[in-house]
Enzyme design. Structure first.
Site, PDB file in Angstrom:
ATOM      1  CB  ALA A 192       8.029  -0.562  -3.138  1.00 19.34           C
ATOM      2  N   GLY A 227       4.509  -1.321  -6.830  1.00 20.32           N
ATOM      3  CA  GLY A 227       3.747  -1.263  -5.756  1.00 20.32           C
ATOM      4  C   GLY A 227       2.628  -0.182  -6.374  1.00 20.32           C
ATOM      5  CD  GLU A 256       2.014  -4.860  -4.984  1.00 20.41           C
ATOM      6  OE1 GLU A 256       2.495  -4.204  -5.138  1.00 20.41           O
ATOM      7  OE2 GLU A 256       2.133  -6.811  -5.206  1.00 20.41           O
ATOM      8  CD  GLU A 294       6.123  -5.280  -8.081  1.00 20.47           C
ATOM      9  OE1 GLU A 294       5.841  -6.161  -9.441  1.00 20.47           O
ATOM     10  OE2 GLU A 294       5.046  -5.197  -7.536  1.00 20.47           O
TER      11      GLU A 294
HETATM   12  C1  3H9 Z   1       7.488  -2.644  -5.691  1.00 21.65           C
HETATM   13  O1  3H9 Z   1       6.830  -1.466  -6.356  1.00 21.65           O
HETATM   14  C2  3H9 Z   1       7.367  -3.412  -4.879  1.00 21.65           C
HETATM   15  C3  3H9 Z   1       5.986  -4.394  -4.588  1.00 21.65           C
HETATM   16  O2  3H9 Z   1       5.220  -5.046  -4.714  1.00 21.65           O
HETATM   17  C4  3H9 Z   1       6.312  -3.562  -3.143  1.00 21.65           C
HETATM   18  C5  3H9 Z   1       6.293  -4.555  -2.018  1.00 21.65           C
HETATM   19  C6  3H9 Z   1       5.945  -4.151  -1.148  1.00 21.65           C
HETATM   20  N1  3H9 Z   1      12.241   3.853  -6.464  1.00 21.65           N
HETATM   21  O3  3H9 Z   1      13.950   5.463 -14.161  1.00 21.65           O
HETATM   22  P1  3H9 Z   1      14.577   7.008 -14.839  1.00 21.65           P
HETATM   23  C7  3H9 Z   1      14.801   7.096  -9.956  1.00 21.65           C
HETATM   24  S1  3H9 Z   1       9.202  -2.873  -7.111  1.00 21.65           S
HETATM   25  C8  3H9 Z   1      13.513   4.257  -5.689  1.00 21.65           C
HETATM   26  O4  3H9 Z   1      15.943   7.889 -15.107  1.00 21.65           O
HETATM   27  P2  3H9 Z   1      12.064   7.786 -16.560  1.00 21.65           P
HETATM   28  C9  3H9 Z   1      15.708   6.289 -10.671  1.00 21.65           C
HETATM   29  O5  3H9 Z   1      16.851   5.593  -9.760  1.00 21.65           O
HETATM   30  C10 3H9 Z   1       9.202  -1.563  -7.537  1.00 21.65           C
HETATM   31  N2  3H9 Z   1      13.697   5.164  -7.121  1.00 21.65           N
HETATM   32  O6  3H9 Z   1      12.905   7.841 -15.666  1.00 21.65           O
HETATM   33  C11 3H9 Z   1      15.940   7.449 -10.751  1.00 21.65           C
HETATM   34  O7  3H9 Z   1      16.733   8.458  -9.891  1.00 21.65           O
HETATM   35  P3  3H9 Z   1      18.273   8.732 -10.457  1.00 21.65           P
HETATM   36  C12 3H9 Z   1       8.466  -1.820  -8.699  1.00 21.65           C
HETATM   37  C13 3H9 Z   1      13.081   4.893  -8.517  1.00 21.65           C
HETATM   38  O8  3H9 Z   1      11.283   9.071 -16.715  1.00 21.65           O
HETATM   39  C14 3H9 Z   1      15.016   8.651 -10.684  1.00 21.65           C
HETATM   40  O9  3H9 Z   1      13.971   7.783 -10.246  1.00 21.65           O
HETATM   41  N3  3H9 Z   1       8.869  -0.618 -10.009  1.00 21.65           N
HETATM   42  C15 3H9 Z   1      12.310   4.350  -8.800  1.00 21.65           C
HETATM   43  O10 3H9 Z   1      13.206   7.322 -17.632  1.00 21.65           O
HETATM   44  C16 3H9 Z   1      14.396   8.906 -12.637  1.00 21.65           C
HETATM   45  O11 3H9 Z   1      13.848   7.234 -13.242  1.00 21.65           O
HETATM   46  C17 3H9 Z   1       9.254  -0.189 -10.470  1.00 21.65           C
HETATM   47  O12 3H9 Z   1      10.239  -1.537 -10.710  1.00 21.65           O
HETATM   48  C18 3H9 Z   1      11.829   3.590  -7.775  1.00 21.65           C
HETATM   49  N4  3H9 Z   1      10.920   2.279  -7.739  1.00 21.65           N
HETATM   50  O13 3H9 Z   1      11.518   6.096 -16.212  1.00 21.65           O
HETATM   51  C19 3H9 Z   1       9.921   0.741 -11.437  1.00 21.65           C
HETATM   52  N5  3H9 Z   1      11.536   4.726  -9.732  1.00 21.65           N
HETATM   53  O14 3H9 Z   1      17.729   9.997 -11.345  1.00 21.65           O
HETATM   54  C20 3H9 Z   1      11.127   1.198 -11.463  1.00 21.65           C
HETATM   55  C21 3H9 Z   1      12.900   5.287 -10.561  1.00 21.65           C
HETATM   56  O15 3H9 Z   1      19.128   9.585  -9.231  1.00 21.65           O
HETATM   57  N6  3H9 Z   1      11.304   2.607 -11.965  1.00 21.65           N
HETATM   58  N7  3H9 Z   1      13.584   5.540  -9.671  1.00 21.65           N
HETATM   59  O16 3H9 Z   1      18.717   8.082 -11.444  1.00 21.65           O
HETATM   60  C22 3H9 Z   1      10.911   2.861 -14.107  1.00 21.65           C
HETATM   61  O17 3H9 Z   1      11.103   1.755 -14.244  1.00 21.65           O
HETATM   62  C23 3H9 Z   1      11.448   3.823 -14.106  1.00 21.65           C
HETATM   63  O18 3H9 Z   1      11.911   4.587 -13.550  1.00 21.65           O
HETATM   64  C24 3H9 Z   1      10.323   4.485 -14.728  1.00 21.65           C
HETATM   65  C25 3H9 Z   1      10.300   6.304 -15.054  1.00 21.65           C
HETATM   66  C26 3H9 Z   1       8.929   4.633 -15.306  1.00 21.65           C
HETATM   67  C27 3H9 Z   1       8.833   5.035 -13.243  1.00 21.65           C
END
Ligand code: 3H9
Length: 719
Positions: free
Chosen positions: A74, A117, A120, A140
């Site tokens: 999400a 998400g 999911e 999460e």
């Molecule tokens: C969820 O899904 C809840 C569900 O159950 C649904 C409920 C209704 N959203 O980390 P990076 C941005 S909770 C918004 O440097 P990498 C990040 O801020 C979510 N933004 O890249 C950054 O922005 P900026 C569960 C996001 O390649 C840019 O993307 N998911 C999100 O080193 C690049 O990110 C997670 O917890 C997001 N979901 O790593 C996954 N994700 O360039 C969280 C990233 O402006 N994300 N951004 O600074 C990660 O673990 C890593 O970002 C990922 C990529 C491994 C995906």
């Protein structure tokens, strides 16, 4: 079509592209940077699914992510909005039921990461194909919430209750092969890693399954244990692990409750239970703190006056001067990132010792199964020992990690200026000395910077990047980017004594000692801070780091102490007794041969006696006061640092404390925690402490100002 509708349709078509290949509809989610399920994405997927369902030429559907990843979850930014409006909206539950109810088989094609998400969504599809280097997970809990769109209900149906409880409560990513073995993935697209190759494999797979009836995850039950008692035992064991690994947190336990509900209740009721728990977690301080930490880690990479376009020097090779504990660890950090590194010492015996330690660290990692012998050998081969500077000329970056003596460091930097190529970065791992003074001894101060690694350097994520007065933007940009490549969280700080982390740690440790001198027991001080969530109590940390280090620094800086201002004395006395901490098996505590800590009542008695001699009143001290004294000391100093501009933002300080000082992530860092408590309350307490304990507690001007204005540290921007 009215203009507004036309615009909306266009937007949706951009978020999810629709194409057809051999009777298979391919829906490509294109919402950079990570295809998060942000505003409009669910609607766009739904519209594209309907189009595919209505198209009689389409036999099956593939859903794939554009660019480097499937859906990373999400949109986390939306959670803050939900909290602010106290409204979680409808969520994605109905959307995913719609996906699952699609009349034609839906194949989810996963590369990069399917997190939260994203997983999911993938589980609501009928089949999942993944590249072998993909990862899936329900992270999460790392944001203080639980899966909120059926993850806790569908995952146990695919992977079983035990695996689902583990994945949802610990949040760790799972590699595609493991996910395949556990039934989360149906097919591995061997040999492919990018979007294009995966797409071809997924289209082929979709053709195979096109004629089969759709298989809804929510209707599967073969992996839900029939006996409730089994599930209860599995969940109880998962709770024990979660309590141990994610101490003090609510979300991991809520995630297990939700998984348990999947095993006990019909799907719809389980979903309702998940929703209740999700909402409870979303509105918690734990979740705002962890989301702050998530964005903080990314925010610190953004330096206002060093934009993304700043030229950087390519780093292909490195050198480390000094093969002691820090130097050896730093050499491992470069090798672990695949960067060849020279390791220089001035004496053969010291070089041999340093190499032996590195070898034994790698051997331990192999023994623990972290990586193979071959992998360890490859890393070891990247480290070249040397006794001279002769082969330093081509290296791109040098990190000096010699003994903390300005004279010695100046000597090393003079030598580096002589031998290194003109555009090499010259970094110092000093933790106490001035980068400007070190740079002053070179012919190229613009190339000199501090890279303050934390011990053990190959383990700790924090890297304080210290900008000197003359450090060029190019040098800063190069080091900030390098820190990411090295797997570190680089935080840019200014050149003040102790930089940011240690400067704040000083008053924190001081208060811990004062508390013992005022009558708190050694264990009570450590316990109160451990229960607050710190990885270790301050006195245990001191024993681990070595009491003699602080003793030596205090002796050197005694001339800087203000007359009449109270100084702690107990630790100096312990050092005078030869009690240096774990290394001498005695410090605040005693230690057995396995370095297990044993309380030492004699020391408590001694400190009490010394304190009485000094006229320090002995009293009962509550754990609340212990926490406030230590943590507010951090906050007050942090406020000064912020005001003086040695940290760019409050979140930079938080990121330092979360990644280098064992501050509990679910409290968001000292500055964030103070904001949560309310700066007015923190300020009043600091004033109380000043009245009782004197000048050490003089309030930082910024703390007073923000408290009076009703603002937070997060509001503060240095003009
Ligand atoms: C969820 O899904 C809840 C569900 O159950 C649904 C409920 C209704 N959203 O980390 P990076 C941005 S909770 C918004 O440097 P990498 C990040 O801020 C979510 N933004 O890249 C950054 O922005 P900026 C569960 C996001 O390649 C840019 O993307 N998911 C999100 O080193 C690049 O990110 C997670 O917890 C997001 N979901 O790593 C996954 N994700 O360039 C969280 C990233 O402006 N994300 N951004 O600074 C990660 O673990 C890593 O970002 C990922 C990529 C491994 C995906």
């Amino acid at each position: 079509m009215p203009r507004f509708e036309g615009h909306r349709a266009q937007l949706m078509a951009e978020l999810v592209r629709y194409a057809k290949e051999d009777g298979i509809a391919v829906l490509t989610i294109d919402n950079p940077p990570v295809n998060a399920l942000g505003p409009g994405v669910a609607e766009a997927i739904t519209a594209a699914l309907s189009r595919a369902e209505d198209d009689i030429d389409v036999r099956a559907i593939v859903v794939i992510g554009a660019g480097k990843t499937f859906v990373a979850g999400a949109d986390i930014k939306e959670f803050a909005k939900m909290r602010a409006s106290r409204d979680c909206g409808p969520g994605h539950t109905a959307f995913l039921l719609r996906v699952e109810d699609c009349a034609k088989p839906v194949v989810m094609a996963i590369h990069g990461t399917a997190f939260g998400g994203g997983l999911e969504l993938a589980m609501a599809g009928h089949y999942r194909v993944a590249t072998t280097d993909a990862q899936v997970g329900q992270p999460e809990v790392k944001l203080g919430i639980i899966p909120g769109a059926g993850g806790t209900q569908r995952l146990p149906r695919l992977a079983g209750v035990a695996r689902a409880a583990e994945m949802c409560s610990l949040g760790e990513p799972v590699k595609a092969r493991d996910a395949f073995d556990h039934g989360i993935i149906d097919k591995l697209a061997d040999g492919s890693s990018g979007e294009a190759e995966l797409r071809a494999a997924a289209v082929a797979f979709a053709s195979e399954v096109a004629r089969q009836p759709v298989r809804k995850t929510r209707e599967r039950s073969e992996k839900l244990n029939a006996a409730d008692a089994d599930n209860a035992a599995i969940c109880a064991a998962a709770r024990d692990v979660a309590r141990r690994k994610l101490r003090g947190r609510r979300a991991p336990l809520a995630a297990i409750d939700a998984v348990e509900a999947a095993a006990k209740l019909p799907f719809e009721k389980g979903l309702a239970r998940e929703r209740e728990l999700f909402v409870e977690c979303l509105f918690s301080d734990e979740s705002s703190a962890l989301i702050h930490a998530f964005f903080g880690e990314r925010e610190v990479a953004k330096i206002p006056d060093v934009p993304k376009e700043t030229p950087m020097r390519p780093i292909h090779s490195a050198a480390v001067v000094g093969a002691g504990t820090m130097g050896g660890g730093i050499a491992m950090v470069f090798a672990n990132a695949g960067i060849p590194v020279l390791l220089k010492e001035s004496e053969q015996a010291a070089l041999d010792r340093g190499l032996a330690t590195i070898r034994s660290n790698y051997a331990n990692s192999v023994k623990r199964g972290r990586f193979t012998q071959e992998y360890a050998d490859q890393r070891m081969a990247l480290i070249t020992p040397t006794m001279s500077y002769d082969n330093f000329t081509p290296v791109d970056v040098v990190v000096e990690a010699v003994f903390e003596s300005m004279a010695l460091k100046k000597e090393v930097f003079a030598e580096l200026s002589r031998v290194c190529k003109p555009d090499a970065v010259l970094a110092s791992n000093t933790s106490t000395l001035s980068i400007d003074e070190i740079a002053g001894g070179t012919t190229r101060p613009e190339a000199v910077i501090g890279t303050h690694f934390f011990s053990p350097a190959n383990v700790m994520r924090l890297l304080e990047v210290v900008r000197g007065a003359a450090t060029s933007k190019e040098t800063v940009a190069t080091c900030m980017q390098l820190s990411k490549r090295l797997g570190k969280v680089g935080v840019l700080v200014g050149n003040c004594r102790g930089f940011v982390g240690n400067r704040m740690f000083h008053p924190y440790r001081r208060e811990a000692q004062f508390l013992v001198e005022e009558g708190a027991s050694i264990e009570a001080v450590d316990r109160a801070l451990f229960e607050f969530g710190m990885a270790m109590g301050p006195l245990s940390v001191a024993d681990l780091a070595g009491l003699d280090i602080g003793w030596r620094i205090r002796k050197e800086h005694r001339h800087l102490e203000k007359p009449g201002v109270r100084q702690p004395f107990a630790e100096d006395r312990l050092c005078e007794m030869g009690r240096y901490g774990q290394k001498t098996r005695a410090g605040w505590y005693r230690y057995d041969e396995q370095r297990r800590q044993i309380p030492d009542p004699e020391i408590a008695e001694l400190v009490r006696g010394w304190s009485r001699e000094k006229g320090i009143e002995q009293r009962e001290i509550s754990s609340q006061e212990i926490v406030e004294r230590c943590i507010y000391a951090l906050v007050n100093e942090g406020a000064r640092i912020l005001d003086e501009g040695f940290a760019l933002r409050a979140v930079d300080i938080d990121t330092i404390y979360l990644n280098g000082y064992g501050f509990p992530a679910h409290r968001g860092g000292p500055m964030f925690w103070a904001d949560l408590v309310g700066l007015k309350q923190v300020y009043e307490r600091v004033c109380d402490f000043e009245r009782t304990h004197g000048e050490n507690w003089r309030s930082a001007t910024l703390l007073r100002r923000l408290a009076e204005e009703g603002k937070t540290f997060a509001d503060f921007k240095k003009s």
